[in-house]
Every structure is written in C-alpha cells, then in structure tokens.
Design an enzyme around this catalytic site. Structure first.
Site: not given
Ligand code: VGL
Ligand code: ZN
Length: 197
Positions: A9, A106, A151
C-alpha cells in the site's frame, strides 16, 4: 529459497498530504525501489475501496478513527481513502512499478475491509495471493510498506500462519500508531513467528 518482496500500500493517500497520511510514508519509497532487484518476485498491493465502503466513518455517520462492530468483528472506521480510480489510490509517483510481477488489489468488497494481502478482515475470504506465491514456488517473504501496524502487520501474521518464512523490514515501513496499535502489532508479529528486521 525463492524470495518475494511484498510492498504493501505505498499509495498517495497513505503519504503526507493524503487522506489517511502516515507520518514519513514517502520516506521509504527510494529504499524499497533499491531492494527490488534482489528478489525473485516483486508484488505490490493496492488498497482499492469502492466509494461508500463500509470501513469509512462517513458511511456510518461516525467520527474517523472510532470503532464499530462488524459481523466479522471490531473495525476501525477510517477517513474515506483509496477510492478506486482516485489520485489517492494511485501508487506514490516515485515507487518503481515496472519491476512488479503482480499487483494485487484488496478492500474492493463493499461489506468487508481487507488489511491483509492474503485474507479479507473476515479472516476467511482469500485474495488469491497465497496461490500465486505457492505456484511460483516462493517460500520466503520480505514485507515493507504502509502501514506497519495495520496492513503490513495483518499481511505478515497471515503469511506466517500460512507457513511462509516472513521478515518485516521495519526501516522500510511507517506506522499509524493509533491507540497503542504499533506496540500491539509488534507483539503480535513476534508471537506469530515473524522476523522483525
Ligand atoms: C490501511 C487502514 C485502512 C493500511 C488500509 O494500508 O495499513 N490502513 N486501509
Ligand atoms: Zn483501506
């Protein structure tokens, strides 16, 4: 021992100026790029939510960072982030995406959040990443990216439970560190047998 680098991410919304900015999120990009060539495979994950996703506080008339109960358990309610097709959902502009063998998205199921690159937050719906890695004969994973306590943590723990040899390179991660989440994540990863590098 075929090895994969799993880059979690590294998207605009998790970098400074983004909707769910992680402090220093952009500082890890150059280091991640520099390591890609050392691996047999490079996988990027991309948080990819439809507008009105059930993990958004705005979908519940709630304050961001409050907790709610979902059918699958407790869920932090986030600011709207990483909406499919938005600039915030794009990878950081300096992240090297050409070396990626696979980009896995995702969080696209409107009713279930997905922190982990392997399973949605119901802990049972697979993303398909396990099958991809196994059919390529990959046994060792190094995880980097954002956010270390959400994540990256969920992905590392799931990977260890699935039997992969997992290292998290903390110098190439940054954390949200909300309400003790970082300390809890580090403990949880250690307990699951993840190597914290
Ligand atoms: C994430 C919160 C919501 C992350 C993704 O990538 O850690 N955290 N969505
Ligand atoms: Zn998300």
């Amino acid at each position: 021992m075929p090895r994969a680098l799993i880059v979690i991410d590294v998207q605009n919304d998790f970098c400074p100026g983004g909707a769910l900015a992680v402090g220093g999120g952009d500082e890890i990009v150059a280091g991640i790029n520099a390591h890609m060539a050392e691996f047999d495979a490079v996988v990027l994950t991309q948080d990819w939510h439809p507008a009105g996703h059930s993990s958004f506080a705005s979908s519940h008339g709630a304050e961001p960072m409050s907790l709610t109960q979902m059918p699958y358990g407790p869920q932090v309610l986030w600011p709207d982030h990483c909406i499919q097709g938005s600039t915030g959902a794009e990878f950081h502009k300096d992240l090297a995406t050409d070396p990626a063998d696979l980009i896995i998205r995702k969080g696209y199921n409107p009713a279930i959040d997905s922190y982990s690159a392997f399973f949605e937050n119901d802990h049972t719906t697979p993303t398909g990443l396990e099958g991809y890695l196994r059919t390529r004969g990959i046994t060792n994973l190094t995880m980097v990216g954002l956010a270390l306590d959400f994540c990256v943590n969920y992905s590392a723990v799931d990977a260890a439970k699935l039997g992969f040899d997992v290292t998290v390179d903390q110098s190439l991660c940054r954390a949200i560190d909300f309400d003790g989440s970082l300390a809890a994540a580090l403990d949880g990863m250690r307990d699951a047998g993840v190597t914290l590098g």
